[in-house]
Design a protein around this motif. Sequence first.
Motif, PDB file in Angstrom:
ATOM      1  N   LYS A  96       0.837  -1.195   0.000  1.00 37.20           N
ATOM      2  CA  LYS A  96       0.000   0.000   0.000  1.00 37.20           C
ATOM      3  C   LYS A  96       0.871   1.244   0.000  1.00 37.20           C
ATOM      4  O   LYS A  96       2.000   1.243   0.488  1.00 37.20           O
ATOM      5  CB  LYS A  96      -0.880   0.022   1.244  1.00 37.20           C
ATOM      6  N   SER A  97       0.316   2.307  -0.514  1.00 32.42           N
ATOM      7  CA  SER A  97       1.093   3.556  -0.561  1.00 32.42           C
ATOM      8  C   SER A  97       1.304   4.110   0.842  1.00 32.42           C
ATOM      9  O   SER A  97       2.342   4.716   1.117  1.00 32.42           O
ATOM     10  CB  SER A  97       0.383   4.575  -1.449  1.00 32.42           C
ATOM     11  N   SER A  98       0.348   3.899   1.745  1.00 34.27           N
ATOM     12  CA  SER A  98       0.532   4.385   3.118  1.00 34.27           C
ATOM     13  C   SER A  98       1.676   3.652   3.805  1.00 34.27           C
ATOM     14  O   SER A  98       2.438   4.245   4.580  1.00 34.27           O
ATOM     15  CB  SER A  98      -0.761   4.229   3.919  1.00 34.27           C
ATOM     16  N   THR A  99       1.827   2.360   3.516  1.00 29.72           N
ATOM     17  CA  THR A  99       2.935   1.593   4.086  1.00 29.72           C
ATOM     18  C   THR A  99       4.268   2.111   3.568  1.00 29.72           C
ATOM     19  O   THR A  99       5.234   2.250   4.331  1.00 29.72           O
ATOM     20  CB  THR A  99       2.780   0.106   3.742  1.00 29.72           C
ATOM     21  N   LEU A 100       4.312   2.415   2.277  1.00 30.74           N
ATOM     22  CA  LEU A 100       5.550   2.952   1.704  1.00 30.74           C
ATOM     23  C   LEU A 100       5.890   4.317   2.284  1.00 30.74           C
ATOM     24  O   LEU A 100       7.063   4.629   2.522  1.00 30.74           O
ATOM     25  CB  LEU A 100       5.424   3.036   0.183  1.00 30.74           C
ATOM     26  N   ILE A 101       4.878   5.135   2.527  1.00 28.35           N
ATOM     27  CA  ILE A 101       5.113   6.454   3.126  1.00 28.35           C
ATOM     28  C   ILE A 101       5.678   6.302   4.532  1.00 28.35           C
ATOM     29  O   ILE A 101       6.658   6.954   4.893  1.00 28.35           O
ATOM     30  CB  ILE A 101       3.825   7.293   3.115  1.00 28.35           C
TER      31      ILE A 101
END
Length: 102
Positions: A2-7
């Motif tokens: 997920k993009s939130s995990t990458l952030i």
Amino acid sequence: MKSSTLIWLALFAIFAASLVFANRDNVTFRLVPYVQDDSAFTVVTPLYILVFSAFLLGLVLGAGTIGWRQYRKARKMRRAAKEAEKRLALEAAKTRVERPQT
């Protein structure tokens, strides 16, 4: 991923890198702070290594605690299932014996 995990991963990497660059000086960590001459319980290391080691130790202890708790719970559930199976088998045997033959 997920993009939130990458952030969050990027933010953590930036934080870790800034911690490493800001704390490269050696620090003395004494396990027994009241004894000055005892080098057996003294570690001289950069602060970031000490912080990351404490983080990893907490991670391992937490994972071990969770694993141990799940193991105990699974063992308890297996015992309860075996006891329930025995109880059901006894009840089935009793109903077969008590049933009148016609």
